[in-house]
Design an enzyme around this catalytic site. Structure first.
Site, PDB file in Angstrom:
ATOM      1  N   SER A 141      23.041  64.394  45.879  1.00  0.00           N
ATOM      2  CA  SER A 141      24.025  63.803  46.798  1.00  0.00           C
ATOM      3  C   SER A 141      23.239  62.871  47.725  1.00  0.00           C
ATOM      4  O   SER A 141      22.445  62.053  47.260  1.00  0.00           O
ATOM      5  CB  SER A 141      24.766  64.909  47.558  1.00  0.00           C
ATOM      6  OG  SER A 141      25.635  64.375  48.518  1.00  0.00           O
ATOM      7  N   TYR A 155      30.119  54.419  49.303  1.00  0.00           N
ATOM      8  CA  TYR A 155      29.067  55.376  48.919  1.00  0.00           C
ATOM      9  C   TYR A 155      29.326  56.791  49.458  1.00  0.00           C
ATOM     10  O   TYR A 155      29.223  57.770  48.708  1.00  0.00           O
ATOM     11  CB  TYR A 155      27.740  54.834  49.448  1.00  0.00           C
ATOM     12  CG  TYR A 155      26.506  55.605  49.050  1.00  0.00           C
ATOM     13  CD1 TYR A 155      26.050  55.605  47.736  1.00  0.00           C
ATOM     14  CD2 TYR A 155      25.756  56.305  49.999  1.00  0.00           C
ATOM     15  CE1 TYR A 155      24.894  56.282  47.374  1.00  0.00           C
ATOM     16  CE2 TYR A 155      24.599  56.985  49.644  1.00  0.00           C
ATOM     17  CZ  TYR A 155      24.165  56.965  48.332  1.00  0.00           C
ATOM     18  OH  TYR A 155      23.021  57.649  47.981  1.00  0.00           O
ATOM     19  N   LYS A 159      29.424  60.636  47.531  1.00  0.00           N
ATOM     20  CA  LYS A 159      28.404  61.667  47.756  1.00  0.00           C
ATOM     21  C   LYS A 159      29.019  62.928  48.382  1.00  0.00           C
ATOM     22  O   LYS A 159      28.536  64.034  48.156  1.00  0.00           O
ATOM     23  CB  LYS A 159      27.271  61.098  48.619  1.00  0.00           C
ATOM     24  CG  LYS A 159      26.480  59.996  47.907  1.00  0.00           C
ATOM     25  CD  LYS A 159      25.779  60.535  46.667  1.00  0.00           C
ATOM     26  CE  LYS A 159      24.907  59.517  45.975  1.00  0.00           C
ATOM     27  NZ  LYS A 159      24.200  60.061  44.809  1.00  0.00           N
TER      28      LYS A 159
END
Ligand SMILES: NC(=O)c1ccc[n+]([C@@H]2O[C@H](COP(=O)([O-])OP(=O)(O)OC[C@H]3O[C@@H](n4cnc5c(N)ncnc54)[C@H](OP(=O)(O)O)[C@@H]3O)[C@@H](O)[C@H]2O)c1
Length: 277
Positions: A141, A155, A159
């Site tokens: 992650s 993003y 994650k």
């Protein structure tokens, strides 16, 4: 020691450094990424670390965002090298920018590669790993998977999603003898970070400038250390450890700090603009 490690994103950065360290411990390794040329260069580099001549280092070109390609890649790796006892999902991309300026395709692609790429890899490996009743799945992650960061709207959610997958999957796979780890790396000096720096908003640059920068090899060592301890959560460095343990408590302070930096940046940009006009 792991007998056969499959590493998505093993042709570059953190994934490649982990592959080199594992090769140095005698593991067979399959690296998966899209660019065949980069894969071959990485293979040469990884091969220099092997400790016996029987070790196999193979490369497979596949796009992890494509489920069928991932399934074929895992099938090929298993056929050529044997049943994997380690899967590391390190393939990932990041294109920071202002939410309203980024094309929708960036959001879709980031989720497809970072989240679904990890999910497809895990699902493809389980049918061969589960009958063995052992194995380790490590999903990469990010610190950006623990707290939302200005400029990282494509993003961060990808994650966060990996964190959700790892946390919900852990208990299920434990019953099959398979360990799960989730890694939250801070900024690490890799080609991905270099790419990010090209599109990072100025505000994001100032926000992230305060954290230190890890080398990819130190990051790989720290991840392996966590894997050997069989830690579910791997948080390289004190900053990530505190963030992982306290993120809900720290969020208002971090958000206040980020807002402050954003306001200061806008103010100084406006001053420069008015001086130049
Ligand atoms: N560097 C950092 O500061 C940092 C911090 C936190 C988390 N992370 C995470 O750590 C992981 C590794 O990042 P890195 O910095 O080492 O990046 P990197 O050096 O850019 O390596 C990324 C790897 O992923 C592969 N990849 C990208 N898209 C792919 C796709 N669609 N299908 C298959 N492979 C793909 C790349 O090869 P091809 O392009 O040839 O496919 C490359 O091998 C990523 O998940 C990243 O988000 C990095």
């Amino acid at each position: 020691m792991w007998k056969h490690a499959i590493i998505t994103g093993g042709s570059s950065g953190i994934g490649k450094e982990i592959a080199k360290l594992l090769a140095g411990e005698g593991s067979n390794i399959s690296i998966i990424a899209r660019n065949s040329q980069k894969l071959e260069v990485a293979k040469v580099e990884i091969t220099t670390h092997v400790v016996n001549l029987e070790q196999k280092i193979i490369t497979i070109s596949a796009d992890v965002a494509n489920r069928l390609e991932v399934e074929n890649a895992i099938y090929q790796a298993t056929k050529e090298v044997g049943i994997p006892d380690l899967l590391i999902t390190a393939a990932g991309i990041s294109y920071p920018g202002y939410f309203r300026e980024l094309p929708i395709e960036i959001f879709e692609q980031t989720m497809a590669i970072n989240y679904f790429g990890s999910l497809y890899s895990v699902r493809a490996v389980l049918p061969v790993m589960e009958p063995e009743k052992k194995g380790h799945i490590v999903m990469i992650s990010s610190g950006a998977g623990l707290i939302g960061i200005y400029g990282y709207t494509p993003y961060c959610p990808s994650k966060f999603a990996i964190r959700g997958l790892a946390e919900s999957l852990r208990g299920e796979l434990k019953l099959s003898g398979i360990s799960v780890s989730v890694v939250y790396p801070p900024d690490t000096d890799t080609p991905q970070l270099e790419e990010e720096n090209k599109t990072k908003p100025l505000e994001t640059n100032y926000i992230t400038a305060t954290s230190g920068l890890w080398s990819a090899v130190d990051m790989a060592r720290e991840i392996l250390r966590g894997m050997r301890k069989n830690s579910f959560v791997i948080t390289p460095g004190l900053e990530m450890t505190l963030l992982e343990k306290l993120h809900s408590l720290l969020a208002p302070i971090i958000q206040w700090y980020m807002d402050l930096i954003v306001m200061k940046t806008i103010k100084s940009e406006n001053t420069i603009k008015s001086e130049n006009s």
